[in-house]
Structures are given as C-alpha cells and as structure tokens.
Design a protein around this motif. Structure first.
Motif, mmCIF file in Angstrom:
data_model
loop_
_atom_site.group_PDB
_atom_site.id
_atom_site.type_symbol
_atom_site.label_atom_id
_atom_site.label_comp_id
_atom_site.label_asym_id
_atom_site.label_seq_id
_atom_site.Cartn_x
_atom_site.Cartn_y
_atom_site.Cartn_z
ATOM 1 N N PHE A 234 0.831 -1.202 0.000
ATOM 2 C CA PHE A 234 0.000 0.000 0.000
ATOM 3 C C PHE A 234 0.869 1.256 0.000
ATOM 4 C CE2 PHE A 234 -2.041 3.439 2.328
ATOM 5 C CZ PHE A 234 -3.264 3.549 1.688
ATOM 6 N N LEU A 235 1.942 1.270 0.788
ATOM 7 C CA LEU A 235 2.823 2.443 0.842
ATOM 8 C C LEU A 235 3.511 2.686 -0.493
ATOM 9 C CD1 LEU A 235 4.417 1.911 4.372
ATOM 10 C CD2 LEU A 235 2.655 3.564 3.727
ATOM 11 N N GLU A 236 3.887 1.622 -1.168
ATOM 12 C CA GLU A 236 4.483 1.788 -2.496
ATOM 13 C C GLU A 236 3.472 2.373 -3.473
ATOM 14 O OE1 GLU A 236 5.829 -2.085 -3.455
ATOM 15 O OE2 GLU A 236 7.553 -2.028 -2.075
ATOM 16 N N GLU A 237 2.234 1.909 -3.400
ATOM 17 C CA GLU A 237 1.178 2.460 -4.252
ATOM 18 C C GLU A 237 0.908 3.923 -3.906
ATOM 19 O OE1 GLU A 237 -3.602 1.677 -5.138
ATOM 20 O OE2 GLU A 237 -2.454 0.312 -3.845
ATOM 21 N N PHE A 238 0.889 4.251 -2.629
ATOM 22 C CA PHE A 238 0.667 5.633 -2.182
ATOM 23 C C PHE A 238 1.809 6.534 -2.642
ATOM 24 C CE2 PHE A 238 0.305 9.166 0.704
ATOM 25 C CZ PHE A 238 -1.056 9.274 0.928
ATOM 26 N N SER A 239 3.026 5.999 -2.588
ATOM 27 C CA SER A 239 4.182 6.774 -3.025
ATOM 28 C C SER A 239 4.127 7.079 -4.512
ATOM 29 C CB SER A 239 5.465 6.020 -2.673
ATOM 30 O OG SER A 239 6.596 6.718 -3.119
ATOM 31 N N ARG A 240 3.662 6.141 -5.302
ATOM 32 C CA ARG A 240 3.543 6.391 -6.743
ATOM 33 C C ARG A 240 2.485 7.450 -7.047
ATOM 34 N NH1 ARG A 240 4.233 0.690 -6.928
ATOM 35 N NH2 ARG A 240 1.968 0.398 -6.999
ATOM 36 N N ALA A 241 1.459 7.518 -6.228
ATOM 37 C CA ALA A 241 0.379 8.479 -6.468
ATOM 38 C C ALA A 241 0.733 9.885 -6.002
ATOM 39 C CB ALA A 241 -0.909 8.001 -5.781
ATOM 40 N N PHE A 242 1.426 10.011 -4.853
ATOM 41 C CA PHE A 242 1.688 11.332 -4.274
ATOM 42 C C PHE A 242 3.169 11.517 -3.950
ATOM 43 C CE2 PHE A 242 -2.516 9.861 -2.753
ATOM 44 C CZ PHE A 242 -3.321 10.809 -3.357
ATOM 45 N N GLY A 243 4.051 10.864 -4.679
ATOM 46 C CA GLY A 243 5.460 10.806 -4.296
ATOM 47 C C GLY A 243 6.151 12.137 -4.115
ATOM 48 N N ASP A 244 5.964 13.101 -5.028
ATOM 49 C CA ASP A 244 6.717 14.350 -4.983
ATOM 50 C C ASP A 244 5.990 15.459 -4.227
ATOM 51 O OD1 ASP A 244 4.682 14.502 -6.793
ATOM 52 O OD2 ASP A 244 5.807 15.623 -8.304
ATOM 53 N N ARG A 256 -9.497 10.148 0.275
ATOM 54 C CA ARG A 256 -10.700 9.318 0.173
ATOM 55 C C ARG A 256 -10.777 8.633 -1.184
ATOM 56 N NH1 ARG A 256 -16.800 11.289 1.825
ATOM 57 N NH2 ARG A 256 -17.876 9.338 1.339
ATOM 58 N N ASP A 257 -10.500 9.385 -2.254
ATOM 59 C CA ASP A 257 -10.553 8.789 -3.597
ATOM 60 C C ASP A 257 -9.490 7.705 -3.746
ATOM 61 O OD1 ASP A 257 -12.609 10.488 -4.202
ATOM 62 O OD2 ASP A 257 -11.348 11.956 -5.234
ATOM 63 N N PHE A 258 -8.311 7.923 -3.140
ATOM 64 C CA PHE A 258 -7.246 6.933 -3.276
ATOM 65 C C PHE A 258 -7.572 5.662 -2.499
ATOM 66 C CE2 PHE A 258 -3.397 4.956 -1.638
ATOM 67 C CZ PHE A 258 -2.717 4.702 -2.818
ATOM 68 N N CYS A 259 -8.066 5.798 -1.283
ATOM 69 C CA CYS A 259 -8.322 4.623 -0.445
ATOM 70 C C CYS A 259 -9.525 3.819 -0.915
ATOM 71 C CB CYS A 259 -8.511 5.057 1.014
ATOM 72 S SG CYS A 259 -7.021 5.696 1.805
ATOM 73 N N PHE A 260 -10.592 4.507 -1.301
ATOM 74 C CA PHE A 260 -11.841 3.811 -1.616
ATOM 75 C C PHE A 260 -12.041 3.591 -3.110
ATOM 76 C CE2 PHE A 260 -13.630 5.924 2.459
ATOM 77 C CZ PHE A 260 -12.886 5.040 3.222
ATOM 78 N N GLN A 261 -11.429 4.468 -3.959
ATOM 79 C CA GLN A 261 -11.539 4.353 -5.416
ATOM 80 C C GLN A 261 -12.978 4.069 -5.845
ATOM 81 O OE1 GLN A 261 -8.580 1.729 -7.078
ATOM 82 N NE2 GLN A 261 -6.928 2.591 -5.832
#
Length: 488
Positions: A234-244, A256-261
């Motif tokens: 999950f952290l790797e996926e979160f990092s790809r979405a909001f990394g910078d 909310r959109d990221f967790c529940f999609q």
C-alpha cells in the motif's frame, strides 16, 4: 566698446571684447564643463540639476557660469551618511538632490497614455543607496489621495521603511492586522506560530521519502504477517500516487478517492476499504510522530461498517483425516502444535524441536519466533503429549520449508479437505479450548493473543457444544503394529 591689440594678423586690428579669454577658474568661476568635472557628472546631469535649481548659477549673456564655492557649499549640504544596519531596507530620503528638501512627500503625479488612459501615481523617493523606489499607481485620484494620507501618517508613527514593500503586500499586512487585532494577537505571535508550526511542515520530506522510511521500519521489525506485507504494498502504491508532494498538501478528498476508489470495477469490499483507510492512517501517524504533519486526515474518512462473519472452523471428521495423513507429507508436528497448542502457523515455521520441553510440559516461544515479538510459554496438555512421541525429534525444524505450499496443498487434498477456512487450525483450537475450559483469558494466554476478549470471540471463537469439545480433546493416535503408522 573695442580693445585694440597687436597680433599675427597685423598691427592695430580691432578685436571684439568677447573674444578676450581669461582663466575663469582662477577667480572662482566655472563653465559647464568645469562644473560637471568638479561634480563628477555629465553635462546633461548638470543641466538637470540647474533646471531643478539644485545648484546656484548665473548667466553672462548666453553663457552660464558657476561659482566654485557655491557648488562646494551645496555638496556639503547634500552629503548624508547611511544610518541603517546591513540587511535592512534603507530609509526613504526625505531630501531631493543637492539638498533641496522634499516638501510634498510622497509626491503625486499622473501618467497619460496614448489611449487616453490616466494612471494616478505616487512617487516615494529614493532609498539610501540611491535606488529609485517604484512608484505606486492607482486607477482613481481618490485611491491615490487616500494612500498619500496614510503614507504621511504612517511615516510619523513608524518611519518610511514599510513603503519599500509593494502596495499589495502593504494591503495584506493591514488586513491581517485588522483581523488579528480583535483577538489580541500580534505579528510576533504570528511569526512564532509560523516558525513553530508551519515551517517544520514546509521543510518536511515528500511523501515518497516518508513512505520509504516507514517501509524500512516495518522491514526492520522482521514482521512476517500478511498485514506488514500488505502495508508495504500500500505504501508503495501511495508513493507512486503522491510521491513528490508534501503530506500536508494532500486533501481529505484525495485521500478518500485513493483509499476507496469509488469508480473501481468491481468496487472494494467494506473490509478492504476499512483496511486501506487504516494503512493510510498508519502513514499519517508516522509523519505526526516525526513532526512532519499536524493531524491525521485519514482517521476522518468514513469508516465502513462490517458485518460480523461467522467464524469457520474444522469439524471433527476433517481433524481426524488431517492427522491421519499428516505424517506422509511432514506436517504431523505442525498439525499437533497448531490444533492442540494454539501455536500460530507462522511460529511453527520458525520453531525448532529444541524448544519443545516435554519433561517440563511447556513449549518455549521466543521473541525471535513470536509473531508479536513477545516471548511466552505454551502448556503441553494431555492430548498434545499423546501425539508428540509420534513426531518429536531431538533437533531440527518443526516442519520443513522445502516446497512448503505444494506439500501443504497435497496434504489437504489427501485429507479431502476442500474448503480451508482462514486461520483454520488456530480457530479450531480456540473454539474447542474455550468450550472445554470456560476460561477465555487462559485461552488468550495460551495463544499469545493480545487483542482482548472481544476480539478473541469476534475472530477466533465459534460456539462448540461441551460434549463436542470433550470429544475433540479426547482424540488419541492409533498406530498399527504391522506398519507403525497411524491407522483410522
């Protein structure tokens, strides 16, 4: 009037008086070239100073002359020194060039454009380093006059340094002062709050770095449970979405959109959404503990309600069949410790026979083996004691890990157990142990469970009649004399 003198053109020729030259500088009078050289300026600058009447001069016909002593006096009157510290804005000069005092500071003027548009401007003067201040401009004369009035009033109260700020910054400062004044908050309070509560968040690492550090901590703990592996994914996926990005810049709606999609097909199950919300909260708690965030917005997401599922366990016939064929696949010790001791399957995979102390009646679960890194002792009950002689060895692992999953599937197939409930062995032990002893605290201690009795009953215990539990703990091995193996 003419003066007669002899020259090379011949004796007695009349020469006009204006052509008679005398060294004017010797008697204190300078022409434009000499005056400009004395001042260290060009002829045009000297002309501008003269037009503004900044230096004294007089005319002799069409010629302009300057007195040396008058220019030197003007220079001394205009000489100023800097009275501000390094790094501060220089004060606005209240005097014009060559010592002429500005009586109308700040000075208003107008700019007319070819299109007919008029800008009403205010000239603020020059700084101490002779750098020209940028004039403030307004669309109406009323705005300009109000600005001039405030500028003159402010100059009396706090000096002229604030007028080096752009006008929009001055307006913001005034608006902020008016907003804070009713609450008794000063600009020093705002500065302190900014330095203490805002700058640390602005200088915090980005999401990619925070997620990387949390993944490193999880891996350093050596956790082998599925939650740790899922959290890292999950952290790797979160990092790809909001990394910078900064973690404080992410909005609640984005989390909310990221967790529940909501647009995902098929949609996440309530339990999955709940778990993803919890993993996002783990990341925010890690950032808060390191002073990189102030609040956990993931905890503010709606928490999906879960319906309690009925705990599924293995029935008596399945337990008999699993024990009967377990030795063929090297799983007899694994099944005995899980079914009759409540040892976690992950712990069995790490445990060695040296820690099974039959004489003392306990199994030692060390911190290195324990899933929760907490040492405990598991009691060897009579049922387990009856089965251990068939599988116990002097040393070595409880179960071999070579092709573990393949052998496990073959074991289940040989026992004809098609449906394998989640954590079936541990739940079967918990349900029968509680039903027989009626002591859930003892059951939790034996299992090394720290979630509380409510969690124990919710996730591990299913109702089992007392008679069925007694039959479960009465299971004993039956070995044929011919083969020395378990028999039905």
């Amino acid at each position: 009037m003419a003066i007669t003198r002899h020259n090379s053109d011949g004796p007695g020729k009349v020469v006009p008086a204006r052509m008679v030259t005398t060294d004017a500088s010797s008697i204190g009078y300078l022409d434009s070239r000499q005056a400009a050289a004395l001042l260290g300026v060009c002829i045009r600058t000297l002309s501008n100073l003269r037009n503004r009447q900044a230096i004294p001069f007089f005319k002799v016909g069409r010629h302009i002359r300057y007195r040396r002593d008058a220019i030197e006096s003007a220079l001394k009157a205009d000489s100023t020194s800097s009275h501000f510290n390094a790094g501060e804005a220089a004060p606005v000069r209240e005097y014009g060039s060559m010592g002429k005092r500005s009586k109308n500071w700040p000075r208003p003027f107008e700019r007319k454009y070819p299109t007919g548009r008029i800008k009403y401007c205010v000239y603020l003067g020059t700084q101490g380093d002779k750098k020209q201040c940028r004039p403030a401009s307004f669309d109406t004369a009323k705005e300009r006059d109000e600005y001039i009035r405030q500028a003159r009033q402010a100059r009396k109260e706090q000096g002229e340094i604030p007028f080096f700020l752009p006008f929009h910054l001055q307006s913001q400062a005034v608006a902020l002062h008016e907003f804070l004044k009713p609450h008794g908050i000063t600009f020093d309070d705002v500065r302190s709050h900014y330095a203490k509560d805002i700058i640390p968040f602005r200088t915090a690492p980005n999401v990619e770095e925070i997620a990387r550090q949390l993944i490193g901590e999880v891996n350093d703990k050596g956790s082998r449970d599925s939650w740790s592996k899922t959290l890292c994914r999950f952290l790797e996926e979160f990092s790809r979405a909001f990394g910078d990005r900064k973690i404080t810049d992410i909005t609640k709606q984005e989390i909310r959109d990221f967790c529940f999609q909501p647009g995902r097909t098929p949609p996440y199950e309530p339990k999955t959404r709940r778990n993803r919300r919890g993993m996002a909260a783990e990341l925010y708690n890690f950032a808060i503990n390191n002073d990189w965030a102030e609040k956990n917005i993931a905890n503010r997401l709606p928490c999906p309600r879960l319906k309690d599922k009925l705990v599924e366990i293995l029935v008596m016939d399945q337990v008999h069949r699993l024990l009967l064929v377990a030795d063929e696949f090297g799983f007899l010790g694994y099944a005995v410790l899980c079914l009759f001791g409540g040892v976690r399957p992950e712990e069995c995979q790490e445990l060695c026979w040296e820690y099974v102390h039959v004489d003392d009646g306990v199994i030692e679960i060390t911190e290195a083996v324990s899933k929760i890194h907490r040492a405990r002792e598991v009691e060897i009950n009579p049922t387990m004691a009856a089965w251990l002689p068939l599988c116990r060895k002097e040393s070595g692992p409880i179960v071999g890990m070579t092709n573990f999953q393949g052998r496990f599937d073959a074991w289940r197939a040989a026992a004809n157990v098609e449906d394998w409930p989640h954590d079936a062995l541990r739940r079967t032990f918990a349900s029968n142990h509680v039903a027989a002893l009626k002591n859930p605290a003892k059951t939790a201690e034996q299992m090394g469970h720290i979630g509380g009795l409510r969690t124990l009953y919710k996730h591990y215990v299913r109702f089992v009649p007392k008679k069925a539990a007694d039959q479960y703990w009465a299971i004993r091995p039956s070995v044929t004399e011919a083969t020395g193996r378990l028999a039905a």
